[in-house]
Enzyme design. Structure first.
Site, PDB file in Angstrom:
ATOM      1  N   TYR A 142      49.343  52.650  49.055  1.00 63.51           N
ATOM      2  CA  TYR A 142      50.328  53.217  48.130  1.00 63.51           C
ATOM      3  C   TYR A 142      50.997  52.071  47.385  1.00 63.51           C
ATOM      4  O   TYR A 142      51.563  51.158  48.003  1.00 63.51           O
ATOM      5  CB  TYR A 142      51.363  54.020  48.913  1.00 63.51           C
ATOM      6  CG  TYR A 142      52.472  54.612  48.070  1.00 63.51           C
ATOM      7  CD1 TYR A 142      52.231  55.697  47.236  1.00 63.51           C
ATOM      8  CD2 TYR A 142      53.760  54.102  48.130  1.00 63.51           C
ATOM      9  CE1 TYR A 142      53.246  56.259  46.480  1.00 63.51           C
ATOM     10  CE2 TYR A 142      54.785  54.652  47.381  1.00 63.51           C
ATOM     11  CZ  TYR A 142      54.524  55.730  46.553  1.00 63.51           C
ATOM     12  OH  TYR A 142      55.533  56.273  45.809  1.00 63.51           O
ATOM     13  N   ASP A 202      49.649  43.332  47.017  1.00 66.64           N
ATOM     14  CA  ASP A 202      50.892  44.105  47.069  1.00 66.64           C
ATOM     15  C   ASP A 202      51.592  43.767  48.379  1.00 66.64           C
ATOM     16  O   ASP A 202      51.297  44.320  49.427  1.00 66.64           O
ATOM     17  CB  ASP A 202      50.560  45.597  46.991  1.00 66.64           C
ATOM     18  CG  ASP A 202      51.796  46.481  47.108  1.00 66.64           C
ATOM     19  OD1 ASP A 202      52.896  45.946  47.363  1.00 66.64           O
ATOM     20  OD2 ASP A 202      51.665  47.714  46.964  1.00 66.64           O
ATOM     21  N   LYS A 250      61.383  45.305  48.924  1.00 69.79           N
ATOM     22  CA  LYS A 250      61.977  45.540  50.227  1.00 69.79           C
ATOM     23  C   LYS A 250      62.936  44.425  50.627  1.00 69.79           C
ATOM     24  O   LYS A 250      64.085  44.405  50.236  1.00 69.79           O
ATOM     25  CB  LYS A 250      60.885  45.722  51.286  1.00 69.79           C
ATOM     26  CG  LYS A 250      59.843  46.786  50.962  1.00 69.79           C
ATOM     27  CD  LYS A 250      60.389  48.192  51.028  1.00 69.79           C
ATOM     28  CE  LYS A 250      59.297  49.215  50.840  1.00 69.79           C
ATOM     29  NZ  LYS A 250      59.787  50.589  50.823  1.00 69.79           N
TER      30      LYS A 250
END
Length: 449
Positions: free
Chosen positions: A152, A247, A275
C-alpha cells in the site's frame, strides 16, 4: 494480570461517541480500519496517550501495539517532542513560507539516509509516494509503474491497484472511482517473485518508469523480502533504465536509523519517508538522487506543491525525534529488538503450546501474527490466514488491555517506551486469548449495545 482483565469497563462513553461520529463521518471514522469492521465489536475512543499506553473514554488502559500505525517509536507524548511542539507553536503554527527548520530536519534525514541527496517535504505518505511516481515518470519520460500485490502506497488513484492495508482488510481488489485509464499504467506483480519482474521488464523494456516497493511489506501484515530480492530489483531497474523507489514510510528510521535500505544494503534512486519523520505530526518526504529531484519545479517541469509542506510544528517534532534517535541509537534500537522479540516470539510459543496455527513474521520492531500454519511470503499466502480467528484473538486481547492493529493485514509496532512490564501484560493476555479459542465466538460485553 488476569485481575486487570476482569476490571475492563464496558463501553458506554465510547459507544455514545461512536454514534455521534456516525452522524458526521462515513462509518463514523476518518480512516476505514478504525471502524473495527474486520475484527468485530466497536472501537474504543481514545482520550489520551502516554508512553506505551492508550486510554479510552470509559477509563480503560491498553498496551498500544500499533503506535498510531508506526510513528510513535519513542512512545506517546515523549517529553522532548512535546516541548519542541509547544515552543514551535508559540512562534506560529503555519507560515506558508520557507523557514530554517526545514533545512535543519533535512540535514538529519540525509545523515541517516545518504541516498537522499535532495528531498521535498509533504504532509502524508500518500503525497510522498504519489509525487515520487510522478517524478519518476517525468524524469524517464515513461508511463508504466510496477508495484506489488499487498503493498500500500497511499490512496492515490494509480497506486490503489491490488493494494494492501484497508483494501485487503475489507477484501477490496481496487477502489471504485479509479478510472481504468489511470490504473492501466500500473503493473501489479506478486511480492518476492523476482522472475515476474524480469518477465515484465523483458516485455516492456523501454516503457517502465519505476518500481515502487515496500522493502518490508507492512500493509499486508509484515512480510520480509527473500534474500536477494531487493538486490534483484535494483539490478533490473539499473539494467532497464527505470528508477527504484523504496517506500520507507513505515520502515524508515524504524528497522534501523537508515531504514530498510541500510539494513539490506540496497541504494534506491528515490525514497519515500513518513510516520516517524514528523514525530507523530503530519509529515512525510520524498527524495533521492539530486539529478532526479532537480526535475521538480521550480527547477524542472514536474510540478508538486503543498501549502502545509514543511509545517513548522511538524519540522520541530521531527527534529526532536530524529535528534534523539541519532544521539541514542545504541540504546533505542537494541531495546526495540529485545522487547519486540520477547513479545512476538513469546506469543508464537504460546500458540504452539495451545495448538493454534500461527505464523510470526518479524523484522526489527514491526511484526504480525498470521493465523495460518503456512509460511507467509506474499499477499496470496497472507490471505490464507484465518481472519475470523484473528478477530476472536483481537477482541479477547482488547478485553485484557492490549490493543492490536484491528486487521490481520496490518503490522504491529513496538516503541522504546515498551519494556518488561508490557511484555508480561501482552504474554499473559495472549495465554488466555489462545487458551479459550475453542469457546463460543461471543463478542466481548464492551462491544454489545
Amino acid at each position: 494480570m488476569l485481575s486487570e482483565a476482569k476490571k475492563f469497563k464496558p463501553f458506554v462513553q465510547s459507544l455514545e461517541l461512536e454514534r455521534r461520529a456516525e452522524g458526521y463521518f462515513p462509518g463514523g471514522v476518518n480512516s476505514p480500519v478504525r471502524a473495527f469492521r474486520a475484527v468485530g465489536g466497536h472501537p474504543p475512543f481514545v482520550v489520551r496517550a502516554e508512553g506505551a499506553y492508550l486510554y479510552d473514554a470509559d477509563g480503560n488502559r491498553y498496551v498500544d501495539m500499533f503506535g498510531s500505525w508506526g510513528p510513535m517509536i519513542l512512545g506517546h507524548a515523549f517529553p522532548p517532542v512535546v516541548e519542541a511542539i509547544r515552543e514551535a507553536a508559540g512562534r506560529g503554527t503555519s507560515f506558508g513560507a520557507s523557514h530554517a527548520g526545514e533545512a535543519a530536519l533535512a540535514e538529519l534525514v540525509r545523515r541517516c539516509f545518504p541516498s537522499v541527496e535532495k528531498m521535498r517535504f509533504v504532509s502524508s505518505g500518500t503525497e510522498a509516494c504519489m509525487s515520487a511516481v510522478r517524478l519518476a515518470r517525468g524524469f524517464t519520460g515513461r508511463n508504466f509503474a510496477v508495484k506489488f500485490e499487498g503493498c500500500y502506497h497511499g490512496h492515490a488513484d494509480a497506486l490503489l491497484v491490488k493494494a494492501g492495508s484497508g483494501l485487503a482488510t475489507f477484501g477490496i481488489p481496487g477502489s471504485a472511482g479509479v478510472p481504468a485509464e489511470t490504473a492501466m499504467h500500473t503493473l501489479a506483480l506478486p511480492f518476492n517473485d523476482l522472475g515476474a519482474v524480469e518477465t515484465t521488464f523483458a516485455a516492456r523494456p523501454e516503457e517502465i518508469a519505476c518500481v515502487i516497493v515496500e522493502p518490508v511489506v507492512g500493509n499486508a501484515g509484515t512480510i520480509a523480502p527473500r534474500p536477494g530480492y531487493l538486490e534483484g530489483l535494483r539490478r533490473l531497474c539499473t539494467e532497464y533504465g527505470a528508477l527504484l523507489i523504496l517506500d520507507e514510510v513505515m520502515t524508515g528510521f524504524r528497522l534501523s536509523l537508515g531504514g530498510a535500505q541500510e539494513l539490506f544494503g540496497v541504494r534506491p534512486d528515490l525514497t519515500t519517508l513518513g510516520k516517524i519523520l514528523g514525530g507523530g505530526l503530519p509529515c512525510a518526504a520524498f527524495g533521492g538522487r539530486a539529478e532526479v529531484m532537480d526535475c521538480l519545479a521550480p527547477l524542472g517541469p514536474v510540478y508538486q506543491a503543498g501549502t502545509l509542506s514543511g509545517n513548522p510544528l511538524a519540522m520541530a517534532a521531527g527534529i526532536a525525534t530524529l535528534g534523539y534517535l541519532i544521539e541514542h541509537e545504541d540504546e533505542v534500537y537494541p531495546r526495540l529488538e529485545r522487547v519486540t522479540q520477547a513479545i512476538a516470539e513469546g506469543v508464537g510459543e504460546l500458540a504452539r503450546e495451545a495448538g493454534v496455527p500461527l505464523r510470526t513474521n518479524r523484522v526489527g520492531s514491526m511484526f504480525t501474527w498470521f493465523f495460518t500454519g503456512e509460511p507467509v511470503t506474499d499477499f496470496q499466502s497472507a490471505a490464507s490466514s484465518d481472519t475470523e480467528a484473528f478477530g476472536r484473538f483481537h477482541r479477547r486481547m482488547m478485553e485484557a488491555g492490549v490493543w492490536l492493529p484491528p486487521s490481520q493485514y496490518e503490522a504491529a509496532f513496538v516503541s522504546a517506551a515498551h519494556g518488561d512490564a508490557e511484555v508480561e501484560i501482552v504474554l499473559e493476555a495472549a495465554k488466555d486469548a489462545l487458551k479459550d479459542r475453542g469457546q463460543s465466538d461471543r463478542l466481548p460485553s464492551s462491544a454489545i449495545h
